[in-house]
Design a protein around this motif. Structure first.
Motif, mmCIF file in Angstrom:
data_model
loop_
_atom_site.group_PDB
_atom_site.id
_atom_site.type_symbol
_atom_site.label_atom_id
_atom_site.label_comp_id
_atom_site.label_asym_id
_atom_site.label_seq_id
_atom_site.Cartn_x
_atom_site.Cartn_y
_atom_site.Cartn_z
ATOM 1 N N ALA A 150 -12.700 15.657 -2.072
ATOM 2 C CA ALA A 150 -11.299 15.452 -2.446
ATOM 3 C C ALA A 150 -10.663 14.326 -1.640
ATOM 4 O O ALA A 150 -9.826 13.575 -2.164
ATOM 5 N N THR A 151 -11.062 14.198 -0.371
ATOM 6 C CA THR A 151 -10.475 13.136 0.460
ATOM 7 C C THR A 151 -10.813 11.762 -0.102
ATOM 8 O O THR A 151 -9.961 10.871 -0.158
ATOM 9 N N ASN A 152 -12.083 11.576 -0.499
ATOM 10 C CA ASN A 152 -12.460 10.310 -1.136
ATOM 11 C C ASN A 152 -11.647 10.074 -2.394
ATOM 12 O O ASN A 152 -11.168 8.965 -2.659
ATOM 13 N N ALA A 153 -11.499 11.123 -3.204
ATOM 14 C CA ALA A 153 -10.817 11.000 -4.490
ATOM 15 C C ALA A 153 -9.368 10.561 -4.318
ATOM 16 O O ALA A 153 -8.886 9.666 -5.028
ATOM 17 N N VAL A 154 -8.658 11.163 -3.393
ATOM 18 C CA VAL A 154 -7.242 10.830 -3.187
ATOM 19 C C VAL A 154 -7.089 9.393 -2.709
ATOM 20 O O VAL A 154 -6.213 8.654 -3.185
ATOM 21 N N ARG A 155 -7.939 8.979 -1.766
ATOM 22 C CA ARG A 155 -7.862 7.597 -1.271
ATOM 23 C C ARG A 155 -8.135 6.600 -2.395
ATOM 24 O O ARG A 155 -7.425 5.603 -2.556
ATOM 25 N N MET A 156 -9.191 6.863 -3.165
ATOM 26 C CA MET A 156 -9.556 5.944 -4.235
ATOM 27 C C MET A 156 -8.472 5.882 -5.315
ATOM 28 O O MET A 156 -8.136 4.804 -5.828
ATOM 29 N N GLY A 157 -7.915 7.040 -5.667
ATOM 30 C CA GLY A 157 -6.846 7.069 -6.654
ATOM 31 C C GLY A 157 -5.640 6.271 -6.210
ATOM 32 O O GLY A 157 -5.039 5.520 -6.988
ATOM 33 N N ASN A 158 -5.278 6.406 -4.939
ATOM 34 C CA ASN A 158 -4.159 5.652 -4.400
ATOM 35 C C ASN A 158 -4.413 4.150 -4.493
ATOM 36 O O ASN A 158 -3.507 3.365 -4.825
ATOM 37 N N LEU A 159 -5.650 3.738 -4.224
ATOM 38 C CA LEU A 159 -5.986 2.317 -4.257
ATOM 39 C C LEU A 159 -5.962 1.741 -5.667
ATOM 40 O O LEU A 159 -5.726 0.544 -5.845
ATOM 41 N N VAL A 160 -6.203 2.583 -6.675
ATOM 42 C CA VAL A 160 -6.074 2.105 -8.060
ATOM 43 C C VAL A 160 -4.672 1.545 -8.273
ATOM 44 O O VAL A 160 -4.489 0.445 -8.816
ATOM 45 N N GLY A 161 -3.679 2.303 -7.855
ATOM 46 C CA GLY A 161 -2.308 1.840 -8.015
ATOM 47 C C GLY A 161 -1.994 0.614 -7.173
ATOM 48 O O GLY A 161 -1.294 -0.304 -7.631
ATOM 49 N N LYS A 162 -2.516 0.562 -5.951
ATOM 50 C CA LYS A 162 -2.279 -0.589 -5.076
ATOM 51 C C LYS A 162 -2.798 -1.883 -5.699
ATOM 52 O O LYS A 162 -2.259 -2.966 -5.456
ATOM 53 N N ASN A 163 -3.885 -1.751 -6.499
ATOM 54 C CA ASN A 163 -4.557 -2.945 -7.017
ATOM 55 C C ASN A 163 -4.425 -3.137 -8.527
ATOM 56 O O ASN A 163 -5.075 -4.008 -9.101
ATOM 57 N N ILE A 164 -3.568 -2.344 -9.181
ATOM 58 C CA ILE A 164 -3.503 -2.376 -10.639
ATOM 59 C C ILE A 164 -2.932 -3.701 -11.161
ATOM 60 O O ILE A 164 -3.298 -4.161 -12.252
ATOM 61 N N GLU A 168 -2.733 -6.689 -9.044
ATOM 62 C CA GLU A 168 -3.549 -7.726 -8.410
ATOM 63 C C GLU A 168 -4.332 -7.084 -7.266
ATOM 64 O O GLU A 168 -3.944 -6.044 -6.736
ATOM 65 N N ASN A 169 -5.435 -7.719 -6.896
ATOM 66 C CA ASN A 169 -6.270 -7.183 -5.830
ATOM 67 C C ASN A 169 -5.589 -7.401 -4.480
ATOM 68 O O ASN A 169 -5.480 -8.540 -4.006
ATOM 69 N N LYS A 170 -5.134 -6.291 -3.882
ATOM 70 C CA LYS A 170 -4.371 -6.397 -2.639
ATOM 71 C C LYS A 170 -4.979 -5.618 -1.481
ATOM 72 O O LYS A 170 -5.018 -6.101 -0.357
ATOM 73 N N VAL A 171 -5.434 -4.372 -1.738
ATOM 74 C CA VAL A 171 -5.887 -3.505 -0.645
ATOM 75 C C VAL A 171 -7.333 -3.099 -0.887
ATOM 76 O O VAL A 171 -7.644 -2.482 -1.904
ATOM 77 N N LYS A 172 -8.210 -3.420 0.057
ATOM 78 C CA LYS A 172 -9.627 -3.111 -0.093
ATOM 79 C C LYS A 172 -9.927 -1.655 0.246
ATOM 80 O O LYS A 172 -9.294 -1.053 1.124
ATOM 81 N N TYR A 173 -10.897 -1.140 -0.459
ATOM 82 C CA TYR A 173 -11.447 0.184 -0.144
ATOM 83 C C TYR A 173 -12.266 0.077 1.132
ATOM 84 O O TYR A 173 -13.116 -0.804 1.262
ATOM 85 N N ARG A 174 -12.022 0.969 2.072
ATOM 86 C CA ARG A 174 -12.724 0.926 3.357
ATOM 87 C C ARG A 174 -14.050 1.682 3.339
ATOM 88 O O ARG A 174 -14.783 1.700 4.328
ATOM 89 N N GLY A 175 -14.359 2.322 2.241
ATOM 90 C CA GLY A 175 -15.594 3.090 2.188
ATOM 91 C C GLY A 175 -15.439 4.465 2.805
ATOM 92 O O GLY A 175 -14.340 4.881 3.204
#
Length: 449
Positions: A298-312, A314-321
């Protein structure tokens, strides 16, 4: 801009909220085939064990909240096809059976995962249940008071937590797993030996290295579980043998792992730049080896979902893995792990060494203290930290987060040995126990040179 989001559990809920915040004015349309969103399945065992009294408390959002933020939320709607050339999806309303198409500019796949259901004879028998979503949790709760002999199939986190919940409720519990240790993805044998011994001391039947061959029934309800080594009586069976990505919609559409998990770049885009993906249907970027891996959390899912919005836009915030960091509370033990363990390292192409250390978490002159069993795993040659495990009756789980940061930032054993941790006798020793663990690792490295 019109964004269609398919699936709305953790990643979907986070994506919807983030898109509406980061791209105001966007039209966000959600399709979810269940009748609820954002259910915390990690709380099912707490609900069964009576720690959580009301299952409604395991929801942290709702269709109404997402609608109030500006999304168009379609519950009990199943997306059956994606036409990425024409940017449309085919949708079936599960209540009316109406089928229609919806257009999109950007598409977000947050379809999650589903429990693996092995093809075992008798698996359709009554009282053999899965444990993933709210409706399944309700089924388990509805049956638990009427049963005494409970068999859990699968010794991962969910299975182990259910073992604790049913055991604490006074049930006769049997745990069956096809591997030789419980929690093998997270912990090495020094740790699982401790936990398995504790389970047996509490009357739990621990049946390892045993695969289920058949479910027997009486009057249509399950009565026993058969393995090559024996037969175990059961009034209720819960299957917890793992998860698979719910990514059939993406098959032959975007790049995936062999198991179907969707590959994404640093900005959550798939191989189709207008299709984003996040959550349990996605292959994470695994920092210990720098490659893709399937680690549904779930922790991965929430972070990744948040990043979808950050980058929808333009590409702004990288996924840290991720390191797959996790924690567990089991019969008074607090347990944390991150990265690879020695048993799993080879599967990720890593040549590793390790050290185990047991020490008190704070000075012996204090009125009380507790032992901490620790393990550090590093890459041979570079001494880069790639994993760690901790267990104690004292709550040391935040140390797993510290080790997680060490893995993510590619710290070496020497870095951890001499990093600045505070000293205060209430909390730790002049050398923090993680310092001591890393210093023991340095000693081992130097003695081998």
């Amino acid at each position: 801009m019109k964004v269609v989001v398919i699936g709305c559990t953790h990643a979907g809920t986070a994506a919807v909220k983030s898109i509406l915040k980061e791209a105001p004015g966007s039209e966000v349309v959600v399709f979810e085939r269940n009748d609820n969103v954002s259910f915390l399945s990690c709380g099912i065992a707490l609900y069964i064990g009576g720690v959580v009294k009301n299952a409604q408390e395991l929801f942290y959002s709702s269709p109404e909240e997402l609608s109030s933020l500006g999304a168009t939320v379609n519950m009990e709607h199943d997306v059956t096809h994606i036409d990425h050339d024409n940017k449309t999806v085919t949708v079936k309303d599960l209540k009316t059976q109406e089928v229609y198409t919806e257009t999109y500019d950007k598409l977000v796949l947050t379809t999650g995962s589903w429990p693996i259901v092995p093809p075992i004879p008798g698996i359709e028998t009554e009282n053999i249940l899965l444990c993933k979503n709210y409706n399944q949790a309700q089924e388990i709760i509805a049956r638990k008071d009427a049963v005494q002999k409970v068999v859990i199939v699968g010794g991962g986190y969910i299975g182990i937590e259910l073992v604790e919940a049913f055991s604490e409720s006074g049930k006769d519990v049997t745990l069956i797993d096809g591997l030789d240790r419980i929690l093998n993805k997270y912990l090495d044998q020094e740790f699982t030996d401790v936990l398995e011994a504790d389970l047996r001391s509490r009357g739990v039947t621990v049946a390892l290295n045993q695969t289920v061959q058949e479910f027997k029934s009486t009057d249509g309800k399950v009565s026993s579980v058969v393995t090559p080594q024996g037969e175990y009586e059961a009034d209720l069976v819960i299957l917890c043998v793992g998860f698979r990505p719910n990514a059939q919609l993406a098959k032959d559409l975007v790049d995936t792992l062999p198991n179907g998990a969707i590959k994404v770049n640093d900005y959550m885009q798939t191989s189709d730049k207008d299709i984003y993906a996040a959550g349990d249907n996605v292959a994470v970027h695994y920092n210990p080896n720098g490659d893709h891996a399937y680690i549904p959390l779930a922790t991965n899912a929430v972070r990744m979902g948040n990043l979808v919005g950050k980058n929808i836009l333009e590409n702004k915030v990288k996924y840290r893995g991720t390191q797959g960091t996790s924690g567990l509370y089991l019969f008074g033990f607090t347990i944390g792990s991150t990265g690879v363990n020695v048993a799993s390292a080879a599967n990720f192409g890593l040549d590793v060494d390790s050290v185990v250390l047991e020490d008190n978490y704070r000075p012996e002159f204090m009125p009380t203290t507790e032992k901490v069993l620790m393990k550090l795993v590093w890459e041979k040659g570079t001494n880069r930290i790639v994993g760690g495990q901790v267990i104690s009756k004292y709550d040391i789980t935040q140390s797993a987060n510290t080790l997680s940061l060490a893995v993510q930032n590619k710290m070496t054993v020497e870095d951890l040995a001499y990093v600045d941790f505070f000293f205060q006798p209430h909390f730790d020793r002049p050398w923090n126990y993680l310092n001591l663990l890393a210093q023991a690792a340095l000693d081992k490295i130097q003695s081998s040179q």
